[in-house]
Design a protein around this motif. Structure first.
Motif, PDB file in Angstrom:
ATOM      1  N   VAL A  24      32.896  46.691  39.879  1.00 58.82           N
ATOM      2  CA  VAL A  24      33.798  46.298  41.040  1.00 58.82           C
ATOM      3  C   VAL A  24      33.973  47.300  42.030  1.00 58.82           C
ATOM      4  CG1 VAL A  24      35.772  45.021  41.823  1.00 58.82           C
ATOM      5  CG2 VAL A  24      35.036  44.620  39.566  1.00 58.82           C
ATOM      6  N   ARG A  25      33.592  46.875  43.212  1.00 65.51           N
ATOM      7  CA  ARG A  25      33.712  48.286  44.171  1.00 65.51           C
ATOM      8  C   ARG A  25      34.273  47.260  45.375  1.00 65.51           C
ATOM      9  NH1 ARG A  25      30.692  49.521  48.735  1.00 65.51           N
ATOM     10  NH2 ARG A  25      28.987  47.899  48.390  1.00 65.51           N
ATOM     11  N   SER A  26      35.408  47.958  46.104  1.00 62.33           N
ATOM     12  CA  SER A  26      36.112  47.434  47.133  1.00 62.33           C
ATOM     13  C   SER A  26      35.194  47.754  48.424  1.00 62.33           C
ATOM     14  CB  SER A  26      37.440  48.314  47.142  1.00 62.33           C
ATOM     15  OG  SER A  26      38.145  47.497  48.254  1.00 62.33           O
ATOM     16  N   THR A  27      35.129  46.711  49.081  1.00 61.96           N
ATOM     17  CA  THR A  27      34.309  46.775  50.331  1.00 61.96           C
ATOM     18  C   THR A  27      35.155  46.340  51.515  1.00 61.96           C
ATOM     19  OG1 THR A  27      33.735  44.397  50.218  1.00 61.96           O
ATOM     20  CG2 THR A  27      32.233  45.952  49.035  1.00 61.96           C
ATOM     21  N   GLY A  28      36.403  46.175  51.391  1.00 54.55           N
ATOM     22  CA  GLY A  28      37.133  45.827  52.609  1.00 54.55           C
ATOM     23  C   GLY A  28      37.768  47.199  53.407  1.00 54.55           C
ATOM     24  N   ALA A  29      38.268  46.775  54.605  1.00 49.86           N
ATOM     25  CA  ALA A  29      38.831  47.998  55.416  1.00 49.86           C
ATOM     26  C   ALA A  29      39.962  48.502  54.899  1.00 49.86           C
ATOM     27  CB  ALA A  29      38.950  47.658  56.698  1.00 49.86           C
ATOM     28  N   HIS A  30      40.694  47.722  54.058  1.00 50.22           N
ATOM     29  CA  HIS A  30      42.094  48.316  53.350  1.00 50.22           C
ATOM     30  C   HIS A  30      41.905  48.409  52.073  1.00 50.22           C
ATOM     31  CE1 HIS A  30      43.401  48.247  57.665  1.00 50.22           C
ATOM     32  NE2 HIS A  30      43.015  46.994  57.724  1.00 50.22           N
ATOM     33  N   ARG A  31      43.004  48.813  51.570  1.00 46.82           N
ATOM     34  CA  ARG A  31      43.064  48.907  49.978  1.00 46.82           C
ATOM     35  C   ARG A  31      43.204  47.295  49.507  1.00 46.82           C
ATOM     36  NH1 ARG A  31      44.436  53.080  46.869  1.00 46.82           N
ATOM     37  NH2 ARG A  31      45.023  52.740  44.674  1.00 46.82           N
ATOM     38  N   SER A  32      42.291  47.126  48.443  1.00 49.57           N
ATOM     39  CA  SER A  32      42.295  46.106  47.854  1.00 49.57           C
ATOM     40  C   SER A  32      43.670  45.704  46.967  1.00 49.57           C
ATOM     41  CB  SER A  32      41.052  45.401  47.020  1.00 49.57           C
ATOM     42  OG  SER A  32      40.864  46.429  46.180  1.00 49.57           O
ATOM     43  N   LEU A  33      44.120  44.434  46.807  1.00 47.83           N
ATOM     44  CA  LEU A  33      44.844  44.047  45.726  1.00 47.83           C
ATOM     45  C   LEU A  33      44.352  44.264  44.360  1.00 47.83           C
ATOM     46  CD1 LEU A  33      47.300  41.602  47.778  1.00 47.83           C
ATOM     47  CD2 LEU A  33      47.530  44.006  47.491  1.00 47.83           C
ATOM     48  N   GLY A  34      45.189  44.042  43.429  1.00 43.49           N
ATOM     49  CA  GLY A  34      44.421  44.010  41.919  1.00 43.49           C
ATOM     50  C   GLY A  34      44.208  42.397  41.652  1.00 43.49           C
ATOM     51  N   ALA A  35      43.681  42.280  40.563  1.00 47.61           N
ATOM     52  CA  ALA A  35      43.031  40.881  40.553  1.00 47.61           C
ATOM     53  C   ALA A  35      42.766  40.697  38.894  1.00 47.61           C
ATOM     54  CB  ALA A  35      41.985  40.349  41.299  1.00 47.61           C
ATOM     55  N   THR A  36      42.733  39.491  38.601  1.00 41.24           N
ATOM     56  CA  THR A  36      42.277  39.183  36.869  1.00 41.24           C
ATOM     57  C   THR A  36      40.541  38.645  37.169  1.00 41.24           C
ATOM     58  OG1 THR A  36      44.462  39.236  36.308  1.00 41.24           O
ATOM     59  CG2 THR A  36      42.794  38.169  34.915  1.00 41.24           C
ATOM     60  N   ALA A  37      39.725  39.478  36.431  1.00 39.61           N
ATOM     61  CA  ALA A  37      38.458  38.737  36.308  1.00 39.61           C
ATOM     62  C   ALA A  37      38.260  38.113  35.016  1.00 39.61           C
ATOM     63  CB  ALA A  37      37.429  39.892  36.385  1.00 39.61           C
ATOM     64  N   GLU A  38      37.545  36.932  35.056  1.00 35.96           N
ATOM     65  CA  GLU A  38      37.359  36.320  33.760  1.00 35.96           C
ATOM     66  C   GLU A  38      35.826  36.004  33.690  1.00 35.96           C
ATOM     67  OE1 GLU A  38      39.195  32.363  34.155  1.00 35.96           O
ATOM     68  OE2 GLU A  38      41.133  33.218  33.523  1.00 35.96           O
ATOM     69  N   ILE A  39      35.241  36.340  32.670  1.00 35.50           N
ATOM     70  CA  ILE A  39      33.779  36.243  32.360  1.00 35.50           C
ATOM     71  C   ILE A  39      33.604  35.478  31.031  1.00 35.50           C
ATOM     72  CG2 ILE A  39      31.641  37.517  32.027  1.00 35.50           C
ATOM     73  CD1 ILE A  39      34.667  39.706  32.696  1.00 35.50           C
ATOM     74  N   PRO A  40      33.174  34.168  31.185  1.00 31.79           N
ATOM     75  CA  PRO A  40      32.480  33.161  30.383  1.00 31.79           C
ATOM     76  C   PRO A  40      31.555  33.993  29.564  1.00 31.79           C
ATOM     77  CG  PRO A  40      32.768  32.121  32.105  1.00 31.79           C
ATOM     78  CD  PRO A  40      32.878  33.675  32.791  1.00 31.79           C
ATOM     79  N   VAL A  41      31.808  33.905  28.074  1.00 30.75           N
ATOM     80  CA  VAL A  41      30.817  34.417  27.095  1.00 30.75           C
ATOM     81  C   VAL A  41      30.531  33.623  26.131  1.00 30.75           C
ATOM     82  CG1 VAL A  41      30.152  36.476  25.741  1.00 30.75           C
ATOM     83  CG2 VAL A  41      31.567  37.121  27.755  1.00 30.75           C
ATOM     84  N   GLY A  42      29.544  32.903  26.297  1.00 31.21           N
ATOM     85  CA  GLY A  42      29.241  31.914  25.267  1.00 31.21           C
ATOM     86  C   GLY A  42      30.356  30.582  25.217  1.00 31.21           C
ATOM     87  N   ASP A  43      31.003  30.462  24.080  1.00 30.22           N
ATOM     88  CA  ASP A  43      32.023  29.455  24.140  1.00 30.22           C
ATOM     89  C   ASP A  43      33.507  30.319  24.389  1.00 30.22           C
ATOM     90  OD1 ASP A  43      30.332  27.566  23.526  1.00 30.22           O
ATOM     91  OD2 ASP A  43      30.561  27.835  21.363  1.00 30.22           O
ATOM     92  N   VAL A  69      40.500  35.038  39.574  1.00 29.06           N
ATOM     93  CA  VAL A  69      41.488  33.834  39.646  1.00 29.06           C
ATOM     94  C   VAL A  69      42.700  34.482  40.596  1.00 29.06           C
ATOM     95  CG1 VAL A  69      43.059  32.382  38.316  1.00 29.06           C
ATOM     96  CG2 VAL A  69      40.964  33.096  37.406  1.00 29.06           C
ATOM     97  N   ARG A  70      42.748  33.186  41.429  1.00 24.19           N
ATOM     98  CA  ARG A  70      44.230  33.578  42.434  1.00 24.19           C
ATOM     99  C   ARG A  70      45.161  32.340  42.107  1.00 24.19           C
ATOM    100  NH1 ARG A  70      42.885  35.134  48.578  1.00 24.19           N
ATOM    101  NH2 ARG A  70      45.172  35.278  48.430  1.00 24.19           N
ATOM    102  N   ALA A  71      46.256  32.641  42.161  1.00 22.52           N
ATOM    103  CA  ALA A  71      47.309  31.580  41.931  1.00 22.52           C
ATOM    104  C   ALA A  71      48.572  31.626  42.467  1.00 22.52           C
ATOM    105  CB  ALA A  71      47.333  31.379  40.298  1.00 22.52           C
ATOM    106  N   ASP A  72      49.232  30.697  42.743  1.00 18.80           N
ATOM    107  CA  ASP A  72      50.615  30.783  43.437  1.00 18.80           C
ATOM    108  C   ASP A  72      51.374  31.389  42.345  1.00 18.80           C
ATOM    109  OD1 ASP A  72      52.459  28.087  42.615  1.00 18.80           O
ATOM    110  OD2 ASP A  72      50.459  27.853  42.306  1.00 18.80           O
ATOM    111  N   PRO A  73      52.638  31.805  42.814  1.00 18.16           N
ATOM    112  CA  PRO A  73      53.685  32.388  41.978  1.00 18.16           C
ATOM    113  C   PRO A  73      54.176  31.645  40.763  1.00 18.16           C
ATOM    114  CG  PRO A  73      54.078  33.118  44.002  1.00 18.16           C
ATOM    115  CD  PRO A  73      52.958  32.125  44.228  1.00 18.16           C
ATOM    116  N   VAL A  74      54.237  30.216  41.144  1.00 18.58           N
ATOM    117  CA  VAL A  74      54.871  29.162  40.326  1.00 18.58           C
ATOM    118  C   VAL A  74      53.891  28.695  39.342  1.00 18.58           C
ATOM    119  CG1 VAL A  74      56.063  27.026  40.116  1.00 18.58           C
ATOM    120  CG2 VAL A  74      56.468  28.382  42.017  1.00 18.58           C
ATOM    121  N   ILE A 101      41.470  44.063  37.168  1.00 15.68           N
ATOM    122  CA  ILE A 101      40.804  45.073  38.269  1.00 15.68           C
ATOM    123  C   ILE A 101      42.254  45.514  38.943  1.00 15.68           C
ATOM    124  CG2 ILE A 101      39.645  44.904  40.283  1.00 15.68           C
ATOM    125  CD1 ILE A 101      38.106  42.512  39.487  1.00 15.68           C
ATOM    126  N   PRO A 102      42.178  46.736  38.759  1.00 14.77           N
ATOM    127  CA  PRO A 102      43.327  47.394  39.549  1.00 14.77           C
ATOM    128  C   PRO A 102      43.320  47.392  40.946  1.00 14.77           C
ATOM    129  CG  PRO A 102      41.784  49.236  38.698  1.00 14.77           C
ATOM    130  CD  PRO A 102      41.293  47.847  38.256  1.00 14.77           C
TER     131      PRO A 102
END
Length: 471
Positions: free
Chosen positions: A152-171, A209-214, A178-179
């Motif tokens: 993962v490489r940040s391409t934005g003009a500012h510092r990117s926020l952290g996120a969670t990446a999900e990778i389906p592997v078979g079943d 994945v992006r989700a609301d706080p609730v 991602i920090p």
């Protein structure tokens, strides 16, 4: 291809004795034994009404699939809690403003409105990432370790926020945190790919994945395509000397006589139509009668490996996996020896077919890797041809066969194996390889057939060597 129920003229006594009067009683070839979706709906009926019923079922299935696809798309964004809050919002609005005028219901209605607005706002925008999915190897043998990685490489003009990446592997599903990354910052993380089962393991696409706080909504952003890891069946190296069952290797002479070849056999009197180039003049001068040379026919060996994919031939999945490995080992050895080889599997009858399909599917034998790629996706099926019918189709469609390996499981009776052997001409060497993990490895010779029983894949090498030694 001749019909399975009709006798085929091969000139072989062995083939003729198995085809007269009993074929129509064969439970494997009778059309009324077909068991698929169509027969479960309308039985053996083939009229207009039956076709109409089947058509309605097929249309209903397609409509159901379309509705399910839309429901999956919506449910992929709105969570279960989100649906509950949405239902609560509607109920509170009706009770507070339309039916009873309760103040509590009105307050609950506006609280739900605020939560929905917060959820919608939380889905706006996206992180500026450049994500790549990397596989260390695209092909492995079952049981070998395999790894993949995301970068993962940040391409934005500012510092990117952290996120969670999900990778389906078979079943399954692999997760990677991602920090927060500064501009052009890179994060790389590896994860293991399971290879315990033969087949093609789809990996990806990588999504964040992006989700609301609730937790009312959940938005998935796709960043990469999908990669595939091909898990080959395990095979063993079979020495070329273990294939000594073949009697005409690489152009060796056979017992078939021909008027033109390279291996001299004898002299005989000249007959009308003989090629004059093969007149033996010295013998003609001595006998006073024209004498011509007679030769033994030579031909290149054609090895055929027929793998049964019928569930009825196997006790369990373990036997079938052993059979796939046996077929792969035989095919790979023949390809590396430069022989003419065909590897085929029995076709399955489609769900809505009116009659059983009698055909085999050839696998690629251009290179060992291509053959193993095809074997990686071979699966057993209840409607696939049993081994005896696979043998009949091979005998009808493949020409020049010198040896045929029929690979099957422990539930195949000896009578079925003998019937499969009888489908071939008398000059074809037939070897049935019965895969039975609970049996002791060994060789059994019956008229017109060699039966090899293997309990483990390593038993194949010893069994073939034993068969070659006594042949």
């Amino acid at each position: 291809m001749s019909a399975p129920g009709s006798p085929r003229s091969t000139g072989s006594p062995r083939g003729a004795t198995q085809r007269t009067g009993t074929r129509s009683l064969d439970p494997h070839t009778r059309t009324d034994t077909l068991s698929n979706t169509r027969t479960r709906i309308v039985g053996a009926r083939t009229g207009v009404l039956a076709d109409g019923v089947v058509g309605v079922v097929r249309i209903g299935r397609r409509v159901g699939d379309a509705v399910g696809d839309v429901a999956r798309r919506v449910s992929s964004v709105v969570t279960t809690l989100g649906w509950v809050v949405l239902a609560l919002l509607i109920a509170a609005g009706l009770v507070g403003y339309v039916l009873l005028g309760w103040v509590e219901a009105v307050v609950l209605f506006w609280i739900a409105i605020v939560l929905v607005l917060v959820a919608v706002v939380s889905l706006i925008g996206r992180n500026a990432f450049a994500v790549t999915l990397e596989l260390e190897r695209h092909k492995v043998v079952v049981g070998e370790p395999a790894t993949a990685a995301i970068s993962v490489r940040s391409t934005g003009a500012h510092r990117s926020l952290g996120a969670t990446a999900e990778i389906p592997v078979g079943d399954g599903l692999a997760e990677a945190a991602i920090p927060s990354l500064r501009r052009d910052g890179v994060h790389r993380q590896e994860f293991a790919v399971p290879t315990g089962r033969r087949g093609v393991v789809p990996i990806g696409p990588v999504r964040t994945v992006r989700a609301d706080p609730v937790g009312l909504v959940r938005r998935e952003l796709i960043w990469t395509g999908r990669e595939e890891l091909v898990v080959h069946p395990r095979t063993i190296a079979i020495p070329s000397t273990s294939t000594g069952l073949i009697r005409d290797l690489e152009g060796a002479a056979t017992t078939d006589l021909t008027p033109s070849d390279v291996s001299f056999h004898a002299l005989r009197e000249y007959q009308a139509g003989d090629d004059r180039r093969y007149i033996h003049w010295k013998s003609t001068a001595k006998t006073g009668t024209y004498m011509v040379r007679q030769f033994e026919q030579t031909r290149r060996s054609h090895l055929v490996v027929g793998l049964s994919t019928a569930e009825a031939d196997y006790l369990d999945a373990e036997e079938f996996e052993l059979a796939v490995s046996v077929a792969g080992s035989l095919g790979v050895r023949a390809i590396r020896d430069g022989r003419t080889v065909s590897v085929v599997v029995g076709e399955k009858t489609p769900e809505f077919a009116k009659r059983r399909v009698y055909a085999v599917r050839p696998l690629s034998t251009v290179r060992p890797g291509r053959l193993l790629d095809d074997l990686a996706v071979v699966a057993s099926d209840e409607n696939a041809l049993p081994v005896r019918d696979v043998a009949r189709v091979i005998a009808d469609t493949v020409t020049g066969v010198s040896i045929a390996f029929l690979v099957t499981g422990s539930r195949t009776a000896l009578a079925d194996l003998r019937a499969a052997s009888a489908a071939f001409p008398a000059d074809v060497e037939v070897v049935a390889v019965v895969c039975d993990p609970d049996a002791r490895p060994g060789l059994r010779r019956v008229p017109g057939l060699n039966v090899l029983r293997v309990g483990l894949l390593d038993d194949l090498r010893q069994s073939l060597a034993r068969a070659a030694a006594v042949s």
